[in-house]
Design a protein around this motif. Structure first.
Motif, mmCIF file in Angstrom:
data_model
loop_
_atom_site.group_PDB
_atom_site.id
_atom_site.type_symbol
_atom_site.label_atom_id
_atom_site.label_comp_id
_atom_site.label_asym_id
_atom_site.label_seq_id
_atom_site.Cartn_x
_atom_site.Cartn_y
_atom_site.Cartn_z
ATOM 1 N N UNK A 1 -1.235 -11.109 4.263
ATOM 2 C CA UNK A 1 -1.264 -12.477 4.760
ATOM 3 C C UNK A 1 -1.251 -13.745 3.559
ATOM 4 N N UNK A 2 -2.131 -13.089 3.084
ATOM 5 C CA UNK A 2 -0.922 -14.619 1.619
ATOM 6 C C UNK A 2 -0.101 -14.592 0.849
ATOM 7 N N UNK A 3 0.380 -13.587 0.753
ATOM 8 C CA UNK A 3 1.911 -13.233 -0.014
ATOM 9 C C UNK A 3 2.331 -13.419 1.311
ATOM 10 N N UNK A 4 2.161 -12.734 2.097
ATOM 11 C CA UNK A 4 3.905 -13.275 3.103
ATOM 12 C C UNK A 4 3.766 -15.033 3.688
ATOM 13 N N UNK A 5 2.592 -15.646 3.497
ATOM 14 C CA UNK A 5 2.398 -17.442 3.438
ATOM 15 C C UNK A 5 3.584 -17.459 2.134
ATOM 16 N N UNK A 6 2.820 -17.475 1.228
ATOM 17 C CA UNK A 6 3.350 -17.662 0.012
ATOM 18 C C UNK A 6 5.104 -17.493 0.460
ATOM 19 N N UNK A 7 5.774 -16.549 0.825
ATOM 20 C CA UNK A 7 7.123 -16.068 1.043
ATOM 21 C C UNK A 7 8.233 -16.946 2.155
ATOM 22 N N UNK A 8 7.424 -17.828 2.201
ATOM 23 C CA UNK A 8 7.608 -18.079 3.429
ATOM 24 C C UNK A 8 8.500 -20.194 3.461
ATOM 25 N N UNK A 9 9.140 -20.167 3.415
ATOM 26 C CA UNK A 9 9.921 -21.616 2.724
ATOM 27 C C UNK A 9 8.878 -22.950 3.767
ATOM 28 N N UNK A 10 8.126 -23.478 2.780
ATOM 29 C CA UNK A 10 7.038 -24.466 3.480
ATOM 30 C C UNK A 10 8.449 -25.691 4.527
ATOM 31 N N UNK A 11 9.421 -25.900 4.624
ATOM 32 C CA UNK A 11 9.653 -27.045 5.280
ATOM 33 C C UNK A 11 11.218 -26.192 6.452
ATOM 34 N N UNK A 12 11.963 -25.158 5.713
ATOM 35 C CA UNK A 12 12.835 -24.319 6.398
ATOM 36 C C UNK A 12 12.933 -23.319 7.145
ATOM 37 N N UNK A 13 11.851 -22.743 6.917
ATOM 38 C CA UNK A 13 11.407 -21.528 7.230
ATOM 39 C C UNK A 13 12.168 -20.484 6.625
ATOM 40 N N UNK A 14 11.932 -18.681 7.039
ATOM 41 C CA UNK A 14 12.637 -17.573 6.242
ATOM 42 C C UNK A 14 12.858 -16.588 7.026
ATOM 43 N N UNK A 15 13.740 -15.924 7.308
ATOM 44 C CA UNK A 15 13.893 -15.012 8.149
ATOM 45 C C UNK A 15 12.728 -14.077 7.738
ATOM 46 N N UNK A 16 12.424 -12.840 8.233
ATOM 47 C CA UNK A 16 12.099 -11.639 7.694
ATOM 48 C C UNK A 16 12.226 -10.456 7.680
ATOM 49 N N UNK A 17 13.218 -10.924 7.632
ATOM 50 C CA UNK A 17 14.636 -10.114 6.239
ATOM 51 C C UNK A 17 13.601 -10.328 4.948
ATOM 52 N N UNK A 18 14.039 -11.524 4.593
ATOM 53 C CA UNK A 18 13.635 -12.163 3.295
ATOM 54 C C UNK A 18 12.144 -12.030 3.091
ATOM 55 N N UNK A 19 11.516 -12.167 4.184
ATOM 56 C CA UNK A 19 10.356 -12.222 3.422
ATOM 57 C C UNK A 19 9.455 -10.609 2.632
ATOM 58 N N UNK A 20 9.781 -10.007 3.928
ATOM 59 C CA UNK A 20 9.571 -8.173 3.190
ATOM 60 C C UNK A 20 10.414 -8.044 1.460
ATOM 61 N N UNK A 21 11.604 -8.941 1.645
ATOM 62 C CA UNK A 21 12.115 -8.887 0.158
ATOM 63 C C UNK A 21 11.347 -9.270 -0.731
ATOM 64 N N UNK A 22 10.723 -10.374 -0.736
ATOM 65 C CA UNK A 22 10.309 -10.408 -1.828
ATOM 66 C C UNK A 22 8.796 -10.636 -2.160
ATOM 67 N N UNK A 23 8.432 -9.760 -0.807
ATOM 68 C CA UNK A 23 7.156 -9.338 -0.809
ATOM 69 C C UNK A 23 6.777 -7.625 -1.372
ATOM 70 N N UNK A 24 8.389 -6.966 -1.351
ATOM 71 C CA UNK A 24 8.699 -6.040 -1.882
ATOM 72 C C UNK A 24 7.987 -4.763 -0.870
ATOM 73 N N UNK A 25 8.266 -4.965 0.447
ATOM 74 C CA UNK A 25 7.938 -4.196 1.555
ATOM 75 C C UNK A 25 9.005 -4.339 2.411
ATOM 76 N N UNK A 26 9.246 -3.168 3.684
ATOM 77 C CA UNK A 26 10.591 -2.195 4.244
ATOM 78 C C UNK A 26 9.589 -3.937 4.952
ATOM 79 N N UNK A 27 10.928 -3.646 6.219
ATOM 80 C CA UNK A 27 11.175 -4.881 7.288
ATOM 81 C C UNK A 27 9.589 -4.443 8.417
ATOM 82 N N UNK A 28 10.234 -3.039 8.025
ATOM 83 C CA UNK A 28 8.795 -2.963 9.747
ATOM 84 C C UNK A 28 7.848 -2.397 9.435
ATOM 85 N N UNK A 29 6.950 -2.506 7.917
ATOM 86 C CA UNK A 29 5.342 -2.958 7.979
ATOM 87 C C UNK A 29 5.279 -4.280 7.720
#
Length: 150
Positions: free
Chosen positions: A34-62
């Protein structure tokens, strides 16, 4: 440490870091993911979930379960992507932004503490070695595309 393999040291160290972050996150009703996901989301513009998974180094389904849990806790909301109507952007709620700051301060505290105990030169060597290992893996220089079944 001479008799330990490189992968063993990497794995044991990451497990210790993950355990430490999870113990800290539990104090706030969260998890390391949860903490890493929060840090991977743009505070103002939001972020596509696929970009979040890439930033976290995990599969989108996970990431799906983590995002669902975060939504249930009121940390994020999903909004239609104004640029691409087919897509969805993940946005932080007010609570999500507060928890993001908490996650950020936790990560900064970890980095600050390590820097107090490790010289800049040692840290640079560590980063260089980690980068080389990642490049070897990405370039498939260790096992290549070998398929023993062929």
């Amino acid at each position: 440490m001479k008799d330990k393999t490189i992968d063993y040291v990497l794995r044991a160290t990451w497990q210790a870091v993950a355990r430490m972050y999870n113990e800290e996150a539990t104090k706030y009703g969260a998890t390391m993911a949860t903490g890493f996901a929060l840090l991977s989301i743009d505070r103002e513009k939001g972020t596509p979930s696929t970009a979040i998974s890439q930033r976290m180094g995990m599969e989108a389904t996970s990431l799906t379960r983590t995002l669902k849990s975060m939504e249930e806790k009121g940390l994020i909301i999903r909004k239609k992507n104004p640029v691409d109507g087919r897509g969805v952007l993940i946005h932080l709620t007010k609570l999500g932004k507060e928890k993001r700051e908490l996650s950020k301060s936790t990560v900064l505290k970890f980095n600050e503490t390590v820097r107090q105990h490790v010289s800049e030169e040692q840290l640079n060597h560590f980063m260089e070695v980690a980068e080389i290992i990642n490049e070897l893996i990405v370039d498939k220089s260790i096992f290549g595309d070998e398929n023993p079944d062929k």
